[in-house]
Design a protein around this motif. Structure first.
Motif, PDB file in Angstrom:
ATOM      1  N   GLY A 173       7.750   5.857   4.944  1.00  0.00           N
ATOM      2  CA  GLY A 173       6.558   5.120   4.541  1.00  0.00           C
ATOM      3  C   GLY A 173       5.525   5.967   3.819  1.00  0.00           C
ATOM      4  N   LYS A 174       5.188   7.111   4.389  1.00  0.00           N
ATOM      5  CA  LYS A 174       4.153   7.957   3.777  1.00  0.00           C
ATOM      6  C   LYS A 174       4.589   8.543   2.437  1.00  0.00           C
ATOM      7  N   PRO A 175       5.778   9.175   2.344  1.00  0.00           N
ATOM      8  CA  PRO A 175       6.176   9.679   1.016  1.00  0.00           C
ATOM      9  C   PRO A 175       6.405   8.554   0.011  1.00  0.00           C
ATOM     10  N   MET A 176       6.856   7.384   0.461  1.00  0.00           N
ATOM     11  CA  MET A 176       7.018   6.249  -0.446  1.00  0.00           C
ATOM     12  C   MET A 176       5.696   5.896  -1.101  1.00  0.00           C
ATOM     13  N   ALA A 177       4.641   5.844  -0.296  1.00  0.00           N
ATOM     14  CA  ALA A 177       3.320   5.515  -0.824  1.00  0.00           C
ATOM     15  C   ALA A 177       2.852   6.557  -1.828  1.00  0.00           C
TER      16      ALA A 177
END
Length: 281
Positions: A173-177
């Motif tokens: 989730g965090k790296p995707m964002a």
């Protein structure tokens, strides 16, 4: 409206054909030396063992080698760190994958962060994440990087679009964002405890399901014409998004299975080859 299928399985096969040529060229240039991905499996979890085997098979399909390191379930943090150190120092190893999850007695984050940056082809270290988020050279976390490669291939416009990522894990989730933000999308990060989550999802031009719960994101939360990326996969053969009712009213979607999953493994191999080209080229 018939939605476009973002076919990760077909795209991964296409990229494997391209990588075969790159591997052959690298071997010829490096005197026969072969790119090697080292996989570390701690314990005997059947699902983890299957994932590791799939990654090894993907290496061999493009002409690379895989070094399988299998450790017992009672391995300590110190013992695992020692093996990672050996692989860091081995010039024949170009990428290191520590299969998640590890047994509870192991400090997983400490072991992830012990992987050398130039061999962190799965994009799991804090250093790698920080560099990626600051637009510095680093290998991206394999699943979100695979999603970005998928969106790029199918020419899904990102600039100026509102992307809603449902999930906040350190490797998805965090790296995707951060990757979507770097592509000039406007990004909202949500999670399972977000208030009025359906209203936020309805605003999205691009929805990424990365929450880790079967069909947690309902079809009626998603507006017509959105692009739907489902990064989940569960024993029920479904993802994180209720895809069935969406296939005739969204612009594009990733199927489950056959969407994001193949691109995750392909990206791991892709980044290992890139690391080998830097080391041997």
């Amino acid at each position: 409206m018939s939605a476009q299928i973002l076919d990760g399985k077909a795209l991964a096969q296409h990229f494997e054909e391209e990588m075969q040529g790159r591997v052959e060229a690298l071997k010829a240039k490096a005197g026969g030396r072969t790119p090697i991905l080292a996989t570390i499996l701690v314990g005997a979890d059947p699902a983890s063992a299957t994932y590791v085997r799939m990654k090894g098979n993907a290496c061999r399909r493009v002409g690379m080698d895989s070094l399988a390191v299998e450790l017992p379930a009672d391995t300590t943090t110190g013992q695992l760190l020692a093996r990672i150190g050996e692989l860091n120092d081995n010039p024949d190893v170009h990428g290191i994958l520590l299969q998640h999850p590890v047994p509870a007695q192991i400090d997983e984050r400490r072991c992830f962060d012990a992987i050398r940056l130039d061999k962190d082809v799965d994009g799991v270290t804090c250093l790698g994440f920080g560099r990626m988020a600051m637009d510095e050279a680093a290998y991206g976390s394999a699943t979100p990087k695979g999603i970005m490669r998928l969106l790029e291939h199918y020419q899904v416009p990102l600039e100026g679009k509102h992307a809603v990522v449902v999930g906040r894990s350190a490797i998805l989730g965090k790296p995707m964002a951060m990757m979507l933000l770097a592509a000039n999308a406007t990004v909202t990060i949500c999670h399972s405890r977000t208030r009025d989550l359906p209203a936020l999802v309805r605003q999205a031009n691009i929805v990424v399901g990365a929450v880790g719960r079967p069909e947690f994101i309902k079809a009626d939360w998603i507006k017509d014409g959105a692009v739907v990326v489902d990064a989940g996969f569960h024993p029920e053969k479904c993802g994180d998004i209720e895809l069935g009712p969406l296939t005739d009213r969204v612009a594009a979607y990733t199927p489950v299975p056959g969407g994001v999953g193949p691109m995750t493994i392909n990206t791991l191999i892709f980044q290992t080859l890139a690391a080998a080209e830097k080391a041997l080229g």
